[in-house]
Design an enzyme around this catalytic site. Sequence first.
Site, PDB file in Angstrom:
ATOM      1  N   HIS A 468      49.523  42.869  99.483  1.00  0.00           N
ATOM      2  CA  HIS A 468      50.242  44.149  99.506  1.00  0.00           C
ATOM      3  C   HIS A 468      49.772  45.040  98.348  1.00  0.00           C
ATOM      4  CE1 HIS A 468      54.020  46.606 100.110  1.00  0.00           C
ATOM      5  NE2 HIS A 468      53.713  46.946  98.859  1.00  0.00           N
ATOM      6  N   GLU A 469      49.800  44.484  97.145  1.00  0.00           N
ATOM      7  CA  GLU A 469      49.428  45.286  95.973  1.00  0.00           C
ATOM      8  C   GLU A 469      47.930  45.614  95.980  1.00  0.00           C
ATOM      9  OE1 GLU A 469      51.800  46.635  94.621  1.00  0.00           O
ATOM     10  OE2 GLU A 469      53.419  45.268  95.222  1.00  0.00           O
ATOM     11  N   HIS A 472      47.574  48.793  97.994  1.00  0.00           N
ATOM     12  CA  HIS A 472      47.837  49.992  97.179  1.00  0.00           C
ATOM     13  C   HIS A 472      46.642  50.285  96.275  1.00  0.00           C
ATOM     14  CE1 HIS A 472      51.990  50.784  98.135  1.00  0.00           C
ATOM     15  NE2 HIS A 472      52.452  49.646  97.651  1.00  0.00           N
ATOM     16  N   HIS A 475      43.739  51.823  98.003  1.00  0.00           N
ATOM     17  CA  HIS A 475      44.076  53.203  98.350  1.00  0.00           C
ATOM     18  C   HIS A 475      43.818  54.117  97.135  1.00  0.00           C
ATOM     19  CE1 HIS A 475      47.379  56.028 100.207  1.00  0.00           C
ATOM     20  NE2 HIS A 475      46.166  56.467 100.445  1.00  0.00           N
TER      21      HIS A 475
END
Length: 680
Positions: A468-469, A472, A475
């Site tokens: 998940h991290e 980010h 991105h």
Amino acid sequence: MAIALGKTKDNPLLAMRGLPPFSAIHAEDVEPAIDALLAANRAELSGLAKRDDTPSVADVIVPVEQLRHRLARTWSPVSHLNAVMNSDSLRAAYNACLPKLSAYQTEVGQNESLYRAYTAISDDPALTPAQRALVDDALRDFRLAGVALEPERKARFKTLMQELARLQARFEENVLDAASAWSLLIQDESRLRGLPAHVTKRAQAEAAERGERGWLLTLDFPTYHAIVTHAEDAGLRRELYEAWSTRASDRGPQAGRFDNSEVMREILRVRHEVARMLGFPSFVEYSLANKMAGSAAEVRGFLDDLAARSLPAGRREMRELEDCAGRALEAWDIGYYAEKLRRARYDVSDEQLRPYLPVERVLAGAFAVTGHIYGLRIERRAGVDVWHEDVRLYDVRDARDELRGSFYVDLYARPKKRSGAWMDDCISRARLNGSVELPVAYLCCNFTPPVAGSPALLAHGEVVTLFHELGHTLHHVLTRVDYPSVAGINGVPWDAVELPSQFMEGFAWAPTVLPLISSHYQTGEPLPAGMLERMIAARRFNAGMQMLRQLEFALFDLRLHADYEPGRADQVATVLDDVRKQVSVVPVPEFNRFAHGFTHVFGGAYAAGYYSYKWAEVLAADAFAAFEEAGVLDRQTGQRFLRSILEIGGTRPVMDAFVDFRGRKPTLDALMRQCGLNGG
Ligand code: ZN
């Protein structure tokens, strides 16, 4: 831009080029650096505002972006250190700067000359799409900062924003302090029955560190989670549950000591007044002004719909847990019996999986995935100045061997570190005067640290968090946008920010990916095929209850802000009770003070925006389904995702970007299928 910063030139925060010199940054450097920068920025801005020639991107926007960029990259390591290496002196320096920064930001937002300049520039038909998005966002933000208010109302608005920044920081401090102040020394070993060895070993080491005999349990998330999941002693589970769920409140073992009750009332009061000053009916509409969702009613409808679809499954799952236990369950029993039932049904547990998920293998496998789908090469850089010995820095190179950016990784729970997992912006990508500054991110988690003699072995849930991290982080790091205010995650509507992260979680569950991220830490053997299948099957276990829990948080946040009435003291409790009646299938004890530790919302970032997780999860699941259709590690689909979503920052409406990638608008189907809630 050369700005004389006077005697502060030896200040490491002001001398910064490239990566922050973490070991050289001291609390006493913080306030002088911020004072000097704010003074320099103000002088520069008033020079810009005085010009009466035709404003242009080069004369106004580029310098404003430069000022913003310099302030952001200076403040970033300070706020980061405050989150990961909190100390009294740093906290004091951080808090001293918050109102100054808030005042400055409001001033810029209320600067009428700048507003006129941006308005004039917005008429220029030659703006690039990135410039157009930047100007549109800026004009909206001027309005949201009260640029159109009467002078005395402007001053009031500024005061309110400063107060809000102070209150939100205070809320987070209380939660951190309440967790740090609590511990439980166990001397009767039988109370620890059922706990995994890595938990008891760590607790023993913690006790020894304080010169005590026995086992010291602390209130970090891995410890709390391990106790409520594994401890056979229901009394011990209750004790941890009570300490955790009453953090920073008027109840529990530290009742009143770090109580957030009044802070929460004040935060809600100030938010409401801010929204009303700008003509919004409530803080929800103010919050939605820069999000993808159109209205409060649309968000409410979305959440109510998901709740209705999930309730039958959630109720059934709760009945099954009680059947498994043979009795009615209390809140602190749920995790324990869920783990029991999961093990009975799927014959798989976190503790069986951990030896196959050593942290280095997981990281290398995750990076291999990004190599397959995006052509990235991620390599550790040695000899970097970091804030803690566990921290590393990685460089990201693309398929053409171009360096795209870097990120720090800080994996383990430790005292004085904020709980949870997050990615934050260290440096944004900027190309404002010809040369490019590459983006840098912080990837932070609170995983169980390694205990002596063995590497850190992750639970699969921790692997999902890491993916998940990483989503980010990519991105932020892979952006191609040159203006910092719309580069990476900047300028992306908050309810779409969780798209790249939740999308990335999908890979941590994919049968083709799991062999890449797992191998036994001692024997090197792959995850046995049967265990892998059972683990994937168990993904949907209690999916209804998990969905309802997230919906409870989102509906609470939305309704708390939407239905706010000035002067009522009991709103937090009333709204929470009401929402629980609608969506909760688990019992909640009277002493539970969940809201008092809800930093996502009261700390500010997800205020009237917690629904964003579910909103973006719909997009994420649908985007991941495109990979499942093409083959999970398909490079072409990866390249399309990279170009349509990851590289564009905030320069395009998210819906357009999504349609560009998927060929159609998103639907709920993929998420419902992923959770097994599609009725099939
Ligand atoms: Zn996230």
